[in-house]
Design a protein around this motif. Structure first.
Motif, PDB file in Angstrom:
ATOM      1  N   VAL A  45       0.735  15.007  -6.908  1.00  0.00           N
ATOM      2  CA  VAL A  45       0.154  14.981  -5.564  1.00  0.00           C
ATOM      3  C   VAL A  45       1.116  14.335  -4.558  1.00  0.00           C
ATOM      4  O   VAL A  45       0.968  14.507  -3.362  1.00  0.00           O
ATOM      5  N   GLY A  46       2.094  13.607  -5.064  1.00  0.00           N
ATOM      6  CA  GLY A  46       3.026  12.915  -4.173  1.00  0.00           C
ATOM      7  C   GLY A  46       2.367  11.749  -3.464  1.00  0.00           C
ATOM      8  O   GLY A  46       2.731  11.391  -2.345  1.00  0.00           O
ATOM      9  N   ALA A  47       1.412  11.141  -4.122  1.00  0.00           N
ATOM     10  CA  ALA A  47       0.614  10.084  -3.500  1.00  0.00           C
ATOM     11  C   ALA A  47       1.284   8.726  -3.616  1.00  0.00           C
ATOM     12  O   ALA A  47       1.916   8.413  -4.623  1.00  0.00           O
ATOM     13  N   ASN A  48       1.099   7.949  -2.580  1.00  0.00           N
ATOM     14  CA  ASN A  48       1.389   6.526  -2.645  1.00  0.00           C
ATOM     15  C   ASN A  48       0.135   5.885  -3.230  1.00  0.00           C
ATOM     16  O   ASN A  48      -0.975   6.180  -2.785  1.00  0.00           O
ATOM     17  N   ILE A  49       0.296   5.045  -4.237  1.00  0.00           N
ATOM     18  CA  ILE A  49      -0.851   4.455  -4.927  1.00  0.00           C
ATOM     19  C   ILE A  49      -0.852   2.949  -4.733  1.00  0.00           C
ATOM     20  O   ILE A  49       0.172   2.299  -4.929  1.00  0.00           O
ATOM     21  N   LYS A  50      -2.009   2.425  -4.360  1.00  0.00           N
ATOM     22  CA  LYS A  50      -2.166   0.980  -4.192  1.00  0.00           C
ATOM     23  C   LYS A  50      -3.270   0.494  -5.125  1.00  0.00           C
ATOM     24  O   LYS A  50      -4.272   1.171  -5.315  1.00  0.00           O
ATOM     25  N   LEU A  51      -3.067  -0.686  -5.680  1.00  0.00           N
ATOM     26  CA  LEU A  51      -4.038  -1.296  -6.579  1.00  0.00           C
ATOM     27  C   LEU A  51      -4.455  -2.640  -6.003  1.00  0.00           C
ATOM     28  O   LEU A  51      -3.600  -3.468  -5.669  1.00  0.00           O
ATOM     29  N   GLU A  52      -5.758  -2.838  -5.891  1.00  0.00           N
ATOM     30  CA  GLU A  52      -6.300  -4.115  -5.430  1.00  0.00           C
ATOM     31  C   GLU A  52      -7.339  -4.583  -6.439  1.00  0.00           C
ATOM     32  O   GLU A  52      -8.174  -3.796  -6.876  1.00  0.00           O
ATOM     33  N   ILE A  53      -7.276  -5.873  -6.766  1.00  0.00           N
ATOM     34  CA  ILE A  53      -8.226  -6.456  -7.703  1.00  0.00           C
ATOM     35  C   ILE A  53      -8.709  -7.773  -7.126  1.00  0.00           C
ATOM     36  O   ILE A  53      -7.912  -8.621  -6.736  1.00  0.00           O
ATOM     37  N   THR A  54     -10.012  -7.929  -7.059  1.00  0.00           N
ATOM     38  CA  THR A  54     -10.589  -9.171  -6.542  1.00  0.00           C
ATOM     39  C   THR A  54     -10.726 -10.175  -7.692  1.00  0.00           C
ATOM     40  O   THR A  54     -10.680  -9.795  -8.868  1.00  0.00           O
ATOM     41  N   PRO A  55     -10.937 -11.449  -7.361  1.00  0.00           N
ATOM     42  CA  PRO A  55     -11.108 -12.451  -8.419  1.00  0.00           C
ATOM     43  C   PRO A  55     -12.281 -12.163  -9.362  1.00  0.00           C
ATOM     44  O   PRO A  55     -12.271 -12.598 -10.511  1.00  0.00           O
ATOM     45  N   ASP A  56     -13.286 -11.406  -8.896  1.00  0.00           N
ATOM     46  CA  ASP A  56     -14.423 -11.076  -9.765  1.00  0.00           C
ATOM     47  C   ASP A  56     -14.260  -9.707 -10.434  1.00  0.00           C
ATOM     48  O   ASP A  56     -15.221  -9.100 -10.873  1.00  0.00           O
ATOM     49  N   TYR A  57     -13.007  -9.224 -10.498  1.00  0.00           N
ATOM     50  CA  TYR A  57     -12.618  -8.010 -11.229  1.00  0.00           C
ATOM     51  C   TYR A  57     -13.133  -6.710 -10.621  1.00  0.00           C
ATOM     52  O   TYR A  57     -13.342  -5.739 -11.345  1.00  0.00           O
ATOM     53  N   MET A  58     -13.314  -6.686  -9.316  1.00  0.00           N
ATOM     54  CA  MET A  58     -13.580  -5.407  -8.649  1.00  0.00           C
ATOM     55  C   MET A  58     -12.216  -4.739  -8.459  1.00  0.00           C
ATOM     56  O   MET A  58     -11.294  -5.328  -7.893  1.00  0.00           O
ATOM     57  N   ILE A  59     -12.106  -3.528  -8.970  1.00  0.00           N
ATOM     58  CA  ILE A  59     -10.842  -2.781  -8.958  1.00  0.00           C
ATOM     59  C   ILE A  59     -10.946  -1.676  -7.924  1.00  0.00           C
ATOM     60  O   ILE A  59     -11.895  -0.881  -7.946  1.00  0.00           O
ATOM     61  N   THR A  60      -9.964  -1.606  -7.021  1.00  0.00           N
ATOM     62  CA  THR A  60      -9.893  -0.514  -6.078  1.00  0.00           C
ATOM     63  C   THR A  60      -8.497   0.111  -6.182  1.00  0.00           C
ATOM     64  O   THR A  60      -7.496  -0.585  -6.041  1.00  0.00           O
ATOM     65  N   ILE A  61      -8.493   1.406  -6.452  1.00  0.00           N
ATOM     66  CA  ILE A  61      -7.251   2.161  -6.431  1.00  0.00           C
ATOM     67  C   ILE A  61      -7.328   3.083  -5.238  1.00  0.00           C
ATOM     68  O   ILE A  61      -8.298   3.842  -5.089  1.00  0.00           O
ATOM     69  N   THR A  62      -6.319   3.000  -4.380  1.00  0.00           N
ATOM     70  CA  THR A  62      -6.257   3.820  -3.183  1.00  0.00           C
ATOM     71  C   THR A  62      -5.025   4.706  -3.246  1.00  0.00           C
ATOM     72  O   THR A  62      -3.929   4.228  -3.558  1.00  0.00           O
ATOM     73  N   ILE A  63      -5.228   5.982  -2.955  1.00  0.00           N
ATOM     74  CA  ILE A  63      -4.077   6.878  -2.821  1.00  0.00           C
ATOM     75  C   ILE A  63      -3.962   7.283  -1.366  1.00  0.00           C
ATOM     76  O   ILE A  63      -4.966   7.422  -0.659  1.00  0.00           O
ATOM     77  N   GLU A  64      -2.736   7.453  -0.938  1.00  0.00           N
ATOM     78  CA  GLU A  64      -2.449   7.950   0.404  1.00  0.00           C
ATOM     79  C   GLU A  64      -1.584   9.191   0.241  1.00  0.00           C
ATOM     80  O   GLU A  64      -0.556   9.149  -0.442  1.00  0.00           O
ATOM     81  N   VAL A  65      -2.017  10.284   0.859  1.00  0.00           N
ATOM     82  CA  VAL A  65      -1.290  11.545   0.745  1.00  0.00           C
ATOM     83  C   VAL A  65      -0.989  12.058   2.147  1.00  0.00           C
ATOM     84  O   VAL A  65      -1.899  12.253   2.950  1.00  0.00           O
ATOM     85  N   HIS A  66       0.290  12.280   2.394  1.00  0.00           N
ATOM     86  CA  HIS A  66       0.730  12.853   3.691  1.00  0.00           C
ATOM     87  C   HIS A  66       0.968  14.337   3.530  1.00  0.00           C
ATOM     88  O   HIS A  66       1.312  14.826   2.516  1.00  0.00           O
TER      89      HIS A  66
END
Length: 156
Positions: free
Chosen positions: A135-156
C-alpha cells in the motif's frame, strides 16, 4: 498531518471475525467515493482488513475501533485501528514494528514472508510488512500506559 478531514467514518464493534468483511467493504466504498481512486481504495481496504484481523485476533478487551479519514485536497487517507492489548502482546508488537519499519519496505516484506514459511506457531506476522510495501503506507504505532494499541496508516 492534515487539519480537518473532508469526511470520515468511525466503526466500533466487539472483537468478532464476522464484522471484518462488511467493515472492509464499507471502508472500500467510502474511500473510493472520497478520493475517486479505486486502486487506492482497494489497497486501503486491504490494509484496514489486515489491521482489524490482528486487532480481533489479539484483542484483550471487548471493543475494536477503526477511524478512516479522507483528505482529498491533500490526496491523503488515514486509517487508525485501536484495541486493548496486554504487556506480552505489546512487547511482541513493538519488536515486530521496529523490525518492519527499519530498512526497505520490500526487504522487510520478503524477510517476513521467509519467516512465515517456517513458523510453527500459526502466526504469519505479515500484515504490517504487507501494508507498508503493497500500500506504500506510513505506519505509526501508539501504545498507552494501559495497553491501548493504536496503529495508524497514512496513504498518499
Amino acid at each position: 498531518m492534515a487539519k480537518k478531514p473532508d469526511g470520515y467514518i468511525e466503526l466500533k464493534f466487539g472483537p468478532r471475525w464476522r464484522y471484518i468483511a462488511p467493515a472492509r467493504l464499507f471502508i472500500q466504498s467510502f474511500v473510493a467515493i472520497a478520493i475517486e481512486d479505486q486502486n487506492k481504495a482497494d489497497g486501503i481496504a486491504m490494509a484496514a482488513s489486515e489491521l482489524l484481523e490482528n486487532a480481533v485476533k489479539y484483542a484483550k478487551g471487548e471493543e475494536t475501533s477503526i477511524v478512516v479519514q479522507a483528505f482529498p485536497e491533500q490526496n491523503l487517507i488515514t486509517c487508525s485501528v485501536t484495541n486493548k492489548g496486554d504487556e506480552a502482546s505489546v512487547k511482541e508488537l513493538q519488536a515486530l514494528y521496529k523490525k518492519i519499519m527499519s530498512g526497505d519496505p520490500l526487504e522487510a516484506y520478503i524477510t517476513q514472508m521467509r519467516e512465515a514459511a517456517v513458523r510453527q506457531d500459526g502466526k504469519s506476522q505479515l500484515g504490517l510488512a504487507r501494508i507498508r510495501y503493497e500500500v506504500g503506507a506510513n505506519i505509526k504505532l501508539e501504545i498507552t500506559p494501559d495497553y491501548m494499541i493504536t496503529i495508524t496508516i497514512e496513504v498518499h
